[in-house]
Design a protein around this motif. Structure first.
Motif, PDB file in Angstrom:
ATOM      1  N   ARG A   1      57.700   8.633   4.590  1.00  0.00           N
ATOM      2  CA  ARG A   1      56.370   9.248   4.771  1.00  0.00           C
ATOM      3  C   ARG A   1      55.610   9.449   3.466  1.00  0.00           C
ATOM      4  O   ARG A   1      54.399   9.668   3.491  1.00  0.00           O
ATOM      5  N   ILE A   2      56.296   9.429   2.345  1.00  0.00           N
ATOM      6  CA  ILE A   2      55.599   9.687   1.068  1.00  0.00           C
ATOM      7  C   ILE A   2      55.639   8.460   0.159  1.00  0.00           C
ATOM      8  O   ILE A   2      54.596   7.919  -0.235  1.00  0.00           O
ATOM      9  N   ILE A   3      56.864   7.995  -0.142  1.00  0.00           N
ATOM     10  CA  ILE A   3      56.996   6.965  -1.183  1.00  0.00           C
ATOM     11  C   ILE A   3      56.480   5.610  -0.713  1.00  0.00           C
ATOM     12  O   ILE A   3      55.666   4.975  -1.393  1.00  0.00           O
ATOM     13  N   VAL A   4      56.939   5.176   0.465  1.00  0.00           N
ATOM     14  CA  VAL A   4      56.533   3.837   0.936  1.00  0.00           C
ATOM     15  C   VAL A   4      55.025   3.741   1.156  1.00  0.00           C
ATOM     16  O   VAL A   4      54.395   2.772   0.703  1.00  0.00           O
ATOM     17  N   PRO A   5      54.375   4.711   1.847  1.00  0.00           N
ATOM     18  CA  PRO A   5      52.913   4.578   2.008  1.00  0.00           C
ATOM     19  C   PRO A   5      52.155   4.551   0.690  1.00  0.00           C
ATOM     20  O   PRO A   5      51.201   3.778   0.540  1.00  0.00           O
TER      21      PRO A   5
END
Length: 304
Positions: free
Chosen positions: A217-221
């Motif tokens: 939810r944080i790093i990949v997006p």
């Protein structure tokens, strides 16, 4: 007053034209002119022994991409070139996915290191660029051939009781493409992750997220622009690659680059080779357009 303003605007416009003229000249000489020549060749009649017949125009090369003429000179639908394009796309997609699966964890590991260690690791990522591609591909021939290092290593650990026959297969082509283009995936993703505000990840942990949720939810997006840029940098050159399919694939199963070289070489059909090049260029431009539309919206504040 309006006259003075018009003069100032005209002077500013002239200055901008002067500043941009070297770049425009380079684009004209090294991009527009070669493409124009290539397009001209694609609409000419092929010569009897190679080359083209200047002044004789035909769209036969574009027609031959999908059709061929039988003995009665009737057009028959031909899927041979489409199959080569499909095979090239499939191998390029496999290469892109493989580079992403290896490149993302690598880039994430690099971004989480101290600055000194990070610089050393980045240096190691770029080391393959110091060696000629042809030399590196020949090294893979030695590794993948029957009785090579891969066969011998698997035999020592009891994982193989004979020659695997990896060389001159699609597997060998994908391995070569993956090895060659992996840095092109690692570096853009690392650039995105380096700019990431890691306080967001800490906030996610404080709110009860586990590592997988924070990654998802944080790093990949937030790393998505680097992921897409890396995917394009891997997919496009893989699609038109010539050396690796020729050496590691043995030239048995053609990719688009081999097909184009064949038309300019043994087949003596320059117009078809130029038409195939334009078809490849069309696919590349389409991918770039989709990338631009996708992330232009994100840059403008919309949802990606």
């Amino acid at each position: 007053m309006s006259t003075l303003r018009a003069l100032a605007e005209r002077r500013q416009l002239r200055r901008r034209l002067l500043l941009t003229s070297p770049a425009m000249l380079c684009l004209l000489l090294f991009l527009v002119l070669p493409l124009g020549i290539m397009f001209l060749v694609s609409v000419l009649v092929p010569g009897d022994y190679g080359g083209v017949k200047w002044g004789q125009y035909s769209l036969e090369a574009y027609l031959n991409f999908l059709y061929e003429r039988d003995l009665d000179d009737a057009l028959v639908f031909n899927t041979d070139y489409l199959q080569i394009f499909q095979r090239s796309f499939w191998l390029s997609v496999l290469t892109t996915v493989g580079c992403l699966l290896i490149g993302f964890p690598t880039a994430l590991y690099l971004a989480l290191q101290s600055e000194r260690k990070r610089n050393l690791l980045l240096f190691l990522v770029t080391v393959p660029f110091w060696t000629n591609l042809l030399v590196r591909v020949y090294a893979w021939i030695l590794l993948l051939r029957n009785g090579g290092l891969v066969d011998s290593g698997l035999g020592i650990f009891g994982l193989s009781d004979g020659a695997l026959g990896l060389l001159y297969t699609d597997v060998a082509v994908v391995i070569g493409l993956l090895y060659t283009f992996l840095p092109f995936m690692v570096l853009p993703i690392y650039t995105s992750l380096e700019k990431l505000d890691w306080r967001l990840v800490e906030a996610a942990f404080d709110l009860g997220a586990n590592r997988f949720q924070a990654l998802k939810r944080i790093i990949v997006p937030l790393a998505m622009p680097g992921i897409v840029a890396g995917a394009i940098l891997v997919f496009i050159p893989s699609l038109g690659n010539y050396i690796i399919p020729e050496l590691l694939g043995g030239g048995k199963s053609l990719m688009i680059g081999n097909l184009i070289q064949l038309q300019f070489g043994a087949s003596h059909n320059w117009p078809l080779g130029a038409a195939l090049s334009f078809a490849l260029l069309g696919f590349v431009l389409l991918a770039m357009l989709l990338y631009s539309l996708r992330f232009k919206q994100a840059a403008g504040g919309g949802h990606p």
